[in-house]
Design a protein around this motif. Structure first.
Motif, PDB file in Angstrom:
ATOM      1  N   GLN A   1     -27.028 -17.248  -3.185  1.00  0.00           N
ATOM      2  CA  GLN A   1     -26.849 -16.132  -2.113  1.00  0.00           C
ATOM      3  C   GLN A   1     -27.509 -16.615  -0.603  1.00  0.00           C
ATOM      4  N   VAL A   2     -26.899 -15.728   0.488  1.00  0.00           N
ATOM      5  CA  VAL A   2     -27.210 -16.119   1.601  1.00  0.00           C
ATOM      6  C   VAL A   2     -27.750 -14.974   2.223  1.00  0.00           C
ATOM      7  N   GLN A   3     -28.943 -15.154   2.827  1.00  0.00           N
ATOM      8  CA  GLN A   3     -29.812 -14.132   3.523  1.00  0.00           C
ATOM      9  C   GLN A   3     -29.546 -14.574   5.231  1.00  0.00           C
ATOM     10  N   LEU A   4     -29.232 -13.405   5.950  1.00  0.00           N
ATOM     11  CA  LEU A   4     -29.466 -13.364   7.448  1.00  0.00           C
ATOM     12  C   LEU A   4     -30.511 -12.825   8.088  1.00  0.00           C
ATOM     13  N   VAL A   5     -30.979 -13.173   9.142  1.00  0.00           N
ATOM     14  CA  VAL A   5     -31.996 -12.390   9.842  1.00  0.00           C
ATOM     15  C   VAL A   5     -31.664 -12.433  11.399  1.00  0.00           C
ATOM     16  N   ILE A  28     -26.932 -22.182   1.833  1.00  0.00           N
ATOM     17  CA  ILE A  28     -26.531 -22.261   3.328  1.00  0.00           C
ATOM     18  C   ILE A  28     -25.164 -23.214   3.191  1.00  0.00           C
ATOM     19  N   PHE A  29     -25.067 -24.111   2.125  1.00  0.00           N
ATOM     20  CA  PHE A  29     -23.913 -24.935   1.791  1.00  0.00           C
ATOM     21  C   PHE A  29     -22.776 -24.115   1.731  1.00  0.00           C
ATOM     22  N   VAL A  48     -16.766  -9.864  17.618  1.00  0.00           N
ATOM     23  CA  VAL A  48     -17.322 -10.469  18.773  1.00  0.00           C
ATOM     24  C   VAL A  48     -16.668 -11.966  18.981  1.00  0.00           C
ATOM     25  N   ALA A  49     -17.296 -12.925  17.947  1.00  0.00           N
ATOM     26  CA  ALA A  49     -17.022 -14.232  18.011  1.00  0.00           C
ATOM     27  C   ALA A  49     -17.194 -14.840  16.572  1.00  0.00           C
ATOM     28  N   THR A  50     -16.492 -15.669  16.209  1.00  0.00           N
ATOM     29  CA  THR A  50     -16.750 -16.586  14.987  1.00  0.00           C
ATOM     30  C   THR A  50     -17.051 -18.207  15.183  1.00  0.00           C
ATOM     31  N   ILE A  51     -17.807 -18.762  14.221  1.00  0.00           N
ATOM     32  CA  ILE A  51     -17.479 -20.199  14.319  1.00  0.00           C
ATOM     33  C   ILE A  51     -17.473 -20.697  12.990  1.00  0.00           C
ATOM     34  N   THR A  52     -16.589 -21.561  12.761  1.00  0.00           N
ATOM     35  CA  THR A  52     -16.404 -22.334  11.497  1.00  0.00           C
ATOM     36  C   THR A  52     -17.325 -23.236  11.217  1.00  0.00           C
ATOM     37  N   SER A  53     -17.443 -23.762   9.897  1.00  0.00           N
ATOM     38  CA  SER A  53     -18.364 -24.971   9.624  1.00  0.00           C
ATOM     39  C   SER A  53     -17.890 -26.123  10.420  1.00  0.00           C
ATOM     40  N   GLY A  54     -16.694 -26.317  10.641  1.00  0.00           N
ATOM     41  CA  GLY A  54     -16.383 -27.240  11.485  1.00  0.00           C
ATOM     42  C   GLY A  54     -16.587 -27.175  12.952  1.00  0.00           C
ATOM     43  N   GLY A  55     -17.150 -26.146  13.368  1.00  0.00           N
ATOM     44  CA  GLY A  55     -17.406 -25.872  14.915  1.00  0.00           C
ATOM     45  C   GLY A  55     -16.182 -25.123  15.605  1.00  0.00           C
ATOM     46  N   CYS A  95     -24.989 -10.074  12.598  1.00  0.00           N
ATOM     47  CA  CYS A  95     -24.612 -11.340  12.159  1.00  0.00           C
ATOM     48  C   CYS A  95     -23.811 -11.303  10.776  1.00  0.00           C
ATOM     49  N   ASN A  96     -22.871 -12.283  10.650  1.00  0.00           N
ATOM     50  CA  ASN A  96     -21.931 -12.127   9.324  1.00  0.00           C
ATOM     51  C   ASN A  96     -21.929 -13.596   9.000  1.00  0.00           C
ATOM     52  N   ALA A  97     -21.787 -13.801   7.556  1.00  0.00           N
ATOM     53  CA  ALA A  97     -21.401 -15.196   6.860  1.00  0.00           C
ATOM     54  C   ALA A  97     -20.597 -14.848   5.922  1.00  0.00           C
ATOM     55  N   LYS A  98     -19.555 -15.837   5.976  1.00  0.00           N
ATOM     56  CA  LYS A  98     -18.480 -15.622   4.872  1.00  0.00           C
ATOM     57  C   LYS A  98     -18.547 -16.816   3.939  1.00  0.00           C
ATOM     58  N   THR A  99     -18.630 -16.659   2.703  1.00  0.00           N
ATOM     59  CA  THR A  99     -18.820 -17.753   1.690  1.00  0.00           C
ATOM     60  C   THR A  99     -17.376 -17.581   0.808  1.00  0.00           C
ATOM     61  N   ILE A 100     -17.009 -18.419  -0.185  1.00  0.00           N
ATOM     62  CA  ILE A 100     -16.179 -18.358  -1.034  1.00  0.00           C
ATOM     63  C   ILE A 100     -16.324 -17.047  -1.867  1.00  0.00           C
ATOM     64  N   LEU A 101     -17.438 -16.584  -2.117  1.00  0.00           N
ATOM     65  CA  LEU A 101     -17.600 -15.397  -3.082  1.00  0.00           C
ATOM     66  C   LEU A 101     -18.302 -14.383  -2.513  1.00  0.00           C
ATOM     67  N   SER A 102     -18.636 -14.453  -1.015  1.00  0.00           N
ATOM     68  CA  SER A 102     -19.343 -12.973  -0.568  1.00  0.00           C
ATOM     69  C   SER A 102     -19.088 -12.955   0.924  1.00  0.00           C
ATOM     70  N   ASN A 103     -19.495 -12.118   1.318  1.00  0.00           N
ATOM     71  CA  ASN A 103     -19.327 -11.737   2.989  1.00  0.00           C
ATOM     72  C   ASN A 103     -20.822 -10.939   3.145  1.00  0.00           C
ATOM     73  N   VAL A 104     -21.419 -11.799   4.036  1.00  0.00           N
ATOM     74  CA  VAL A 104     -22.857 -11.178   3.957  1.00  0.00           C
ATOM     75  C   VAL A 104     -23.354 -10.726   5.474  1.00  0.00           C
ATOM     76  N   TRP A 105     -23.960  -9.819   5.591  1.00  0.00           N
ATOM     77  CA  TRP A 105     -24.614  -9.239   6.775  1.00  0.00           C
ATOM     78  C   TRP A 105     -26.045  -9.407   7.010  1.00  0.00           C
ATOM     79  N   GLY A 106     -26.292  -9.424   8.327  1.00  0.00           N
ATOM     80  CA  GLY A 106     -27.678  -9.179   8.923  1.00  0.00           C
ATOM     81  C   GLY A 106     -27.860  -7.744   8.780  1.00  0.00           C
ATOM     82  N   GLN A 107     -29.366  -7.463   9.327  1.00  0.00           N
ATOM     83  CA  GLN A 107     -29.874  -6.143   9.417  1.00  0.00           C
ATOM     84  C   GLN A 107     -29.002  -5.414  10.710  1.00  0.00           C
TER      85      GLN A 107
END
Length: 115
Positions: A1-5, A28-29, A48-55, A95-107
């Motif tokens: 799991q990923v957590q975002l703050v 994180i991986f 607003v904006a996104t950035i991939t793992s490749g930048g 803040c948002n993070a997308k993984t293969i299995l989940s879509n995670v949000w910060g508070q």
């Protein structure tokens, strides 16, 4: 799991600047893309904006040339530098993070731009 703050929001006058931070922890991986979204008062959440793992970065037209998204891989932190802020940028920023299995949000962190 990923957590975002998130951190870094606040009150600023029009024309001012703020830097938002998003600290990631956990698996994180597994993160493919990270991004910032915002929800203005009484409106829906928007990209607003996104950035991939490749930048690769992407911005909504309304912030192009004013906002910069970046990632510090070594410190597992994403940033959003916001310059030339306008009252219409007032919103809760998420803040948002997308993984293969989940879509995670910060508070969320409040950004208020006074005219």
């Amino acid at each position: 799991q990923v957590q975002l703050v998130e951190s870094g929001g606040g009150l600023v006058q029009a024309g001012g600047s703020l830097r938002l931070s998003c600290a990631a922890s956990g698996s994180i991986f597994s993160i493919k893309t990270m991004g910032w979204y915002r929800q203005p008062p009484g409106k829906q959440r928007e990209l607003v904006a996104t950035i991939t793992s490749g930048g690769t970065t992407n911005y909504v037209d309304s912030v192009k040339g004013r906002f910069t998204i970046s990632r510090d891989i070594a410190n597992d932190t994403m940033y959003l530098v916001m310059n030339s802020l306008k009252p219409e940028d007032t919103a809760v920023y998420y803040c948002n993070a997308k993984t293969i299995l989940s879509n995670v949000w910060g508070q969320g962190t409040q950004v208020t731009v006074s005219s």
